[in-house]
Design a protein around this motif. Structure first.
Motif, PDB file in Angstrom:
ATOM      1  N   SER A  38      16.687   1.661 -14.520  1.00 20.58           N
ATOM      2  CA  SER A  38      16.636   0.942 -15.795  1.00 20.58           C
ATOM      3  C   SER A  38      15.689  -0.268 -15.740  1.00 20.58           C
ATOM      4  CB  SER A  38      18.031   0.500 -16.236  1.00 20.58           C
ATOM      5  OG  SER A  38      18.577  -0.408 -15.308  1.00 20.58           O
ATOM      6  N   GLN A  39      15.476  -0.827 -14.563  1.00 19.01           N
ATOM      7  CA  GLN A  39      14.572  -1.969 -14.411  1.00 19.01           C
ATOM      8  C   GLN A  39      13.107  -1.554 -14.236  1.00 19.01           C
ATOM      9  OE1 GLN A  39      16.604  -3.377 -10.912  1.00 19.01           O
ATOM     10  NE2 GLN A  39      17.500  -5.123 -12.011  1.00 19.01           N
ATOM     11  N   TRP A  40      12.872  -0.282 -13.957  1.00 16.98           N
ATOM     12  CA  TRP A  40      11.548   0.207 -13.625  1.00 16.98           C
ATOM     13  C   TRP A  40      10.495  -0.064 -14.708  1.00 16.98           C
ATOM     14  CZ3 TRP A  40       7.754   1.034 -10.673  1.00 16.98           C
ATOM     15  CH2 TRP A  40       6.748   1.944 -10.963  1.00 16.98           C
ATOM     16  N   PRO A  41      10.737   0.276 -15.990  1.00 16.44           N
ATOM     17  CA  PRO A  41       9.677   0.039 -16.988  1.00 16.44           C
ATOM     18  C   PRO A  41       9.249  -1.427 -17.081  1.00 16.44           C
ATOM     19  CG  PRO A  41      11.321   1.536 -17.873  1.00 16.44           C
ATOM     20  CD  PRO A  41      11.872   0.986 -16.581  1.00 16.44           C
ATOM     21  N   ASP A  42      10.203  -2.359 -17.056  1.00 14.83           N
ATOM     22  CA  ASP A  42       9.848  -3.784 -17.116  1.00 14.83           C
ATOM     23  C   ASP A  42       9.091  -4.215 -15.863  1.00 14.83           C
ATOM     24  OD1 ASP A  42      10.998  -4.126 -19.622  1.00 14.83           O
ATOM     25  OD2 ASP A  42      12.933  -4.756 -18.790  1.00 14.83           O
ATOM     26  N   PHE A  43       9.542  -3.737 -14.713  1.00  9.47           N
ATOM     27  CA  PHE A  43       8.847  -4.051 -13.459  1.00  9.47           C
ATOM     28  C   PHE A  43       7.412  -3.537 -13.509  1.00  9.47           C
ATOM     29  CE2 PHE A  43       7.164  -2.559  -9.483  1.00  9.47           C
ATOM     30  CZ  PHE A  43       7.194  -3.716  -8.714  1.00  9.47           C
ATOM     31  N   LEU A  44       7.250  -2.280 -13.924  1.00  6.50           N
ATOM     32  CA  LEU A  44       5.922  -1.679 -13.962  1.00  6.50           C
ATOM     33  C   LEU A  44       5.007  -2.446 -14.921  1.00  6.50           C
ATOM     34  CD1 LEU A  44       3.928   0.534 -13.142  1.00  6.50           C
ATOM     35  CD2 LEU A  44       4.843   1.909 -15.032  1.00  6.50           C
ATOM     36  N   GLU A  45       5.489  -2.780 -16.089  1.00  6.77           N
ATOM     37  CA  GLU A  45       4.678  -3.528 -17.047  1.00  6.77           C
ATOM     38  C   GLU A  45       4.212  -4.853 -16.443  1.00  6.77           C
ATOM     39  OE1 GLU A  45       4.912  -5.494 -21.485  1.00  6.77           O
ATOM     40  OE2 GLU A  45       6.156  -3.762 -21.027  1.00  6.77           O
ATOM     41  N   SER A  46       5.123  -5.555 -15.825  1.00  5.16           N
ATOM     42  CA  SER A  46       4.785  -6.827 -15.198  1.00  5.16           C
ATOM     43  C   SER A  46       3.751  -6.636 -14.088  1.00  5.16           C
ATOM     44  CB  SER A  46       6.064  -7.472 -14.644  1.00  5.16           C
ATOM     45  OG  SER A  46       5.769  -8.641 -13.951  1.00  5.16           O
ATOM     46  N   TYR A  47       3.939  -5.610 -13.268  1.00  2.00           N
ATOM     47  CA  TYR A  47       3.019  -5.348 -12.157  1.00  2.00           C
ATOM     48  C   TYR A  47       1.623  -5.004 -12.677  1.00  2.00           C
ATOM     49  CZ  TYR A  47       1.469  -3.810  -7.560  1.00  2.00           C
ATOM     50  OH  TYR A  47       0.785  -3.702  -6.367  1.00  2.00           O
ATOM     51  N   LEU A  48       1.558  -4.136 -13.672  1.00  2.42           N
ATOM     52  CA  LEU A  48       0.266  -3.732 -14.224  1.00  2.42           C
ATOM     53  C   LEU A  48      -0.487  -4.922 -14.805  1.00  2.42           C
ATOM     54  CD1 LEU A  48       1.307  -0.402 -16.001  1.00  2.42           C
ATOM     55  CD2 LEU A  48       0.028  -0.626 -13.853  1.00  2.42           C
ATOM     56  N   LYS A  50       0.048  -8.222 -14.103  1.00  2.00           N
ATOM     57  CA  LYS A  50      -0.249  -9.205 -13.051  1.00  2.00           C
ATOM     58  C   LYS A  50      -1.494  -8.815 -12.252  1.00  2.00           C
ATOM     59  CE  LYS A  50       1.639 -11.253  -8.842  1.00  2.00           C
ATOM     60  NZ  LYS A  50       2.764 -11.283  -7.904  1.00  2.00           N
ATOM     61  N   HIS A  51      -1.640  -7.538 -11.954  1.00  2.00           N
ATOM     62  CA  HIS A  51      -2.735  -7.071 -11.098  1.00  2.00           C
ATOM     63  C   HIS A  51      -3.909  -6.486 -11.899  1.00  2.00           C
ATOM     64  CE1 HIS A  51      -0.437  -7.864  -7.480  1.00  2.00           C
ATOM     65  NE2 HIS A  51       0.594  -7.310  -8.079  1.00  2.00           N
ATOM     66  N   GLN A  52      -3.822  -6.571 -13.205  1.00  2.00           N
ATOM     67  CA  GLN A  52      -4.881  -6.084 -14.092  1.00  2.00           C
ATOM     68  C   GLN A  52      -5.275  -4.633 -13.776  1.00  2.00           C
ATOM     69  OE1 GLN A  52      -8.070  -8.959 -14.119  1.00  2.00           O
ATOM     70  NE2 GLN A  52      -6.651 -10.662 -14.390  1.00  2.00           N
ATOM     71  N   ILE A  53      -4.267  -3.794 -13.624  1.00  2.00           N
ATOM     72  CA  ILE A  53      -4.466  -2.377 -13.322  1.00  2.00           C
ATOM     73  C   ILE A  53      -5.006  -1.686 -14.568  1.00  2.00           C
ATOM     74  CG2 ILE A  53      -3.333  -0.231 -12.584  1.00  2.00           C
ATOM     75  CD1 ILE A  53      -3.151  -2.405 -10.427  1.00  2.00           C
TER      76      ILE A  53
END
Length: 172
Positions: A38-48, A50-53
Motif C-alpha cells: 500500500s505504501q509502494w505508489p507513494d514511495f515510487l512517486e517520491s523516488y522518481l 527526487k532522482h528525476q527519473i
C-alpha cells in the motif's frame, strides 16, 4: 541492461523487492524497498521525483508492484517501458511502451495486423539455446530471495515464492 546504460553515460537506479533482485542488482544506485504494498505508489512517486527519473524499465507488467507503478509513471510523465517475458523465441526480445500482452497498445485486430509493417533486425550476437543458463539464473534468484525473505518481510510475490516449487516442472 543497467550496466550497459551506465557505460553509455546514463545514471541507472534499481529498486529491489526481494533478495533475488538484490543479488542481481547492477545499477549505479540500488535500494531495497521494504515497505508495504500500500505504501509502494507513494514511495515510487517520491523516488522518481527526487532522482528525476525519466524512464522506468520493467521485466513483465503483470506483477503487483509493476501494475501499481504504471499509473504513477503516467501521472508524472515518466516513460513506462516493459520487456515481455514468457516467449521462447530465439534471438527475439520485445520491448513496448506502456505494457505488453493484454496491456499492449499494439493493434492486434485483423485490419491492424494486415496494415502493420515489420522489419526484421539481425541480432549483433546470436543467442544460443539458453535453458541451462536460465535455470541457473532462476535457481540463484529464488535461493537469494528465500534466504533474505526476512529483510523483505512485506514483499508479495506474483507466484509461489519457493525455489523448490518454482524449479519443479509441476507448478502452476
Amino acid at each position: 541492461m543497467a550496466r550497459e546504460f551506465s557505460t553509455h553515460g546514463y545514471i541507472t537506479h534499481k529498486i529491489n523487492f526481494n533478495g533475488g533482485d538484490r543479488f542481481y542488482s547492477g545499477a549505479d544506485h540500488c535500494m531495497d524497498y521494504t515497505g508495504s504494498v500500500s505504501q509502494w505508489p507513494d514511495f515510487l512517486e517520491s523516488y522518481l521525483l527526487k532522482h528525476q527519473i525519466r524512464a522506468v524499465f520493467l521485466m513483465g507488467d503483470c506483477r503487483l508492484y509493476h501494475r501499481l507503478a504504471k499509473p504513477v509513471c503516467e501521472r508524472l510523465g515518466v516513460q513506462f517501458m516493459v520487456f515481455e517475458e514468457g516467449y521462447l523465441r530465439p534471438d527475439t526480445i520485445t520491448l513496448e511502451r506502456g505494457g505488453v500482452n493484454d496491456l499492449s497498445a499494439l493493434d492486434f485486430s485483423l485490419i491492424g495486423l494486415a496494415s502493420a509493417s515489420s522489419q526484421r533486425l539481425s541480432a549483433e550476437v546470436p543467442m544460443p539455446p539458453s535453458m541451462s543458463h536460465r535455470t541457473r539464473y532462476a535457481a540463484l534468484y529464488y535461493w537469494a530471495a528465500w534466504f533474505q525473505r526476512e529483510h523483505f518481510a512485506g514483499y508479495q510475490h506474483h507466484r509461489a515464492f519457493s525455489p523448490v516449487v518454482e524449479l519443479s516442472l509441476d507448478h502452476k
